[in-house]
Design a protein around this motif. Structure first.
Motif, short mmCIF file in Angstrom:
data_model
loop_
_atom_site.label_atom_id
_atom_site.label_comp_id
_atom_site.label_asym_id
_atom_site.label_seq_id
_atom_site.Cartn_x
_atom_site.Cartn_y
_atom_site.Cartn_z
N ASN A 31 0.80 -1.23 0.00
CA ASN A 31 0.00 0.00 0.00
C ASN A 31 0.83 1.28 0.00
O ASN A 31 0.35 2.33 -0.40
CB ASN A 31 -0.95 0.02 1.20
N GLU A 32 2.07 1.19 0.48
CA GLU A 32 2.90 2.39 0.59
C GLU A 32 3.93 2.47 -0.55
O GLU A 32 4.83 3.31 -0.51
CB GLU A 32 3.64 2.41 1.94
N TYR A 33 3.82 1.60 -1.53
CA TYR A 33 4.81 1.49 -2.60
C TYR A 33 5.10 2.83 -3.27
O TYR A 33 6.26 3.26 -3.38
CB TYR A 33 4.30 0.48 -3.63
N VAL A 34 4.06 3.53 -3.69
CA VAL A 34 4.25 4.79 -4.41
C VAL A 34 4.76 5.88 -3.48
O VAL A 34 5.61 6.69 -3.86
CB VAL A 34 2.95 5.22 -5.12
N LYS A 35 4.27 5.92 -2.25
CA LYS A 35 4.76 6.94 -1.30
C LYS A 35 6.26 6.79 -1.08
O LYS A 35 7.01 7.78 -1.07
CB LYS A 35 4.03 6.82 0.03
N PHE A 36 6.72 5.55 -0.90
CA PHE A 36 8.16 5.33 -0.70
C PHE A 36 8.96 5.71 -1.94
O PHE A 36 10.06 6.26 -1.84
CB PHE A 36 8.43 3.87 -0.32
N LEU A 37 8.41 5.43 -3.11
CA LEU A 37 9.09 5.81 -4.35
C LEU A 37 9.16 7.33 -4.50
O LEU A 37 10.19 7.87 -4.93
CB LEU A 37 8.39 5.19 -5.56
N ASN A 60 0.32 4.97 9.18
CA ASN A 60 -0.12 6.30 9.57
C ASN A 60 0.89 7.41 9.31
O ASN A 60 0.51 8.58 9.23
CB ASN A 60 -0.50 6.30 11.06
N LEU A 61 2.17 7.06 9.19
CA LEU A 61 3.19 8.09 9.04
C LEU A 61 3.81 8.18 7.65
O LEU A 61 4.53 9.13 7.37
CB LEU A 61 4.31 7.87 10.08
N SER A 62 3.54 7.21 6.79
CA SER A 62 4.12 7.27 5.44
C SER A 62 3.62 8.52 4.70
O SER A 62 4.39 9.15 3.96
CB SER A 62 3.76 6.01 4.65
N GLY A 63 2.36 8.89 4.90
CA GLY A 63 1.81 10.08 4.25
C GLY A 63 2.47 11.36 4.72
O GLY A 63 2.97 12.15 3.91
N PRO A 64 2.50 11.62 6.06
CA PRO A 64 3.19 12.82 6.55
C PRO A 64 4.67 12.88 6.18
O PRO A 64 5.18 13.95 5.84
CB PRO A 64 3.00 12.71 8.07
#
Length: 449
Positions: A77-83, A135-139
């Protein structure tokens, strides 16, 4: 101009074909998800980010995220945020960043107390790592992207190209939705958010990205359509994206897209001379005419159920008790937890578990503001002040950023109905911090290039 139009048309066609291929062979979605960052990395390294290539790669990733999710391409779910974070850090390596962006480093530091509170909790049922990442990947994505974009100078035409990079994979998303569900009339039975019309994926996130797509192709239509072909193409794309967004029956993203458009029209009208204001009367009229036509067709295809959805009624016309799909209860619980723990908060990622203990339902937060208050306490309050005030401070010295208000509205409204589940609100917020120039000053032409 013809070659540019042809190139733009070709890109649109390619992304329609991508949707068709992945619809037929779903496994290729994972290959697609791998190729984007690989080619993006090669482009950035080859050019050493001289033209802010990382922004264009990140923009494309933001636009493609929901498409990858609905087709099974995302590896998590966090793949694109991390990229996005990776490419922003890569951009800092090649291009440095403004010292003034330390305010977003402070934002990152303000998240630490909430993390420490969570790690101190002794609960065998809680997956601390998962709770923190979710919860923190977005911020974190927002803060890192903001550090890179803070006062970074771009031409308005370059900013529009960034929007096109976001919009192209949204074209794939809409094409896929038509393939997945060609007949809306056959699957709409009630007024709840509809997974069938959303490609089998979460209607809230699909609506969010389609609302952003509405804005992208509306700007293309009214500001960058210089030929009959591009006017027709952008008009059709705007109509199709808006229609498919409406019939997801998820209101948040469509309302947000509409407010973004109104915010843009307001700024364009406000900064226009008397002759320009006269011309905008026609733009307003045509926009209103398109809106009425799209809504009328949507109503016909849903047999009037879409009006009941936006009026907060069920299929029988009875008004529902809660207007926000259960979000009110979550917000109320968050505020209660904040007042009970105003200094340290309950800990990052702890809201879901404590809401389950309080209400009996393990509901994830849909509102990032109430989540920051309940989970981070006083640090969350200071963090929100930074997020809300900093873009306006920059805008006062950068009135040429015509999309500023629209970008800020997208971030603010999205985090209030869909939190930061996808990377879009984080990245679009960061774009509001850019220093935009509509024209190149003659004495500074070389520094821009």
């Amino acid at each position: 101009m013809k070659s540019k139009s042809l190139s733009y048309s070709s890109l649109i066609l390619i992304h329609i074909i991508i949707a068709l291929i992945i619809f037929v062979v779903p496994f290729l979605s994972k290959i697609y998800a791998l190729l984007i960052p690989i080619f993006g990395f090669l482009i950035v390294v080859r050019n050493q980010n001289k033209n802010n290539e990382v922004l264009f790669v990140a923009a494309y990733l933001v636009g493609v995220e929901v498409f990858l999710r609905m087709t099974g391409g995302n590896f998590n779910n966090e793949y694109v945020k991390f990229l996005v974070m990776f490419f922003m850090l890569l951009g800092m390596f090649f291009s440095n960043f403004s010292i003034s962006s330390f305010v977003y480093i402070i934002l990152l530091l303000l998240l630490i107390p909430g993390i420490l509170v969570t790690t101190a909790v002794e609960n065998l049922d809680l997956d601390i790592k998962k709770a923190l990442v979710f919860n923190l990947s977005g911020p974190f994505c927002l803060a890192i992207a903001s550090i890179y974009t803070f006062k970074k100078r771009l031409l308005f035409s370059q900013l529009q190209n960034l929007l096109i990079a976001i919009g192209l994979p949204i074209v794939s998303t809409v094409a896929y939705l038509f393939l997945y569900n060609p007949s809306v009339k056959d699957v709409v039975r009630g007024t709840a958010s509809n997974f069938e019309t959303s490609g089998g994926f979460g209607p809230n996130q699909v609506s969010t990205i389609l609302g952003l797509g509405m804005f992208v192709f509306f700007t293309q239509l009214i500001l960058f359509s210089k030929s009959k072909l591009t006017i027709l193409l952008n008009g059709v794309l705007f109509i199709f994206i808006t229609y498919r967004g409406i019939v997801t029956f998820s209101r948040g993203g469509i309302i947000t897209g509409a407010v973004m458009i109104l915010a843009l029209l307001f700024l364009l009208y406000y900064f226009s001379n008397s002759k320009g204001k006269g011309a905008f009367v026609l733009v307003f009229a045509l926009t209103a005419l398109m809106a009425v036509g799209i809504w009328g067709y949507s109503s016909m295809q849903t047999r009037g159920l879409i009006e009941k959805r936006y009026a907060n009624q069920d299929a029988k016309g009875r008004v529902k008790k809660d207007r926000l799909g259960g979000r009110e209860a979550i917000i109320d619980t968050d505020l209660k937890l904040f007042f009970e723990n105003p200094i340290t908060g309950i800990g990052a990622g702890m809201g879901k578990q404590l809401r389950e203990e309080s209400t009996g339902h393990a509901s994830a937060a849909h509102n990032e503001i109430s989540r920051m208050l309940s989970e981070h306490g006083l640090s969350g309050v200071f963090g929100l002040f930074i997020l809300l005030l900093t873009p306006f401070v920059l805008y006062f010295n950068n009135k040429q950023h015509l999309y500023f208000l629209s970008f800020f509205v997208f971030w603010f409204l999205t985090i209030n109905h869909a939190a930061m589940r996808i990377a879009a609100p984080a990245f679009i917020y960061a774009l509001s911090l850019l220093s935009i120039q509509v024209k190149i000053p003659e004495n500074d032409e070389k520094s821009i290039d």
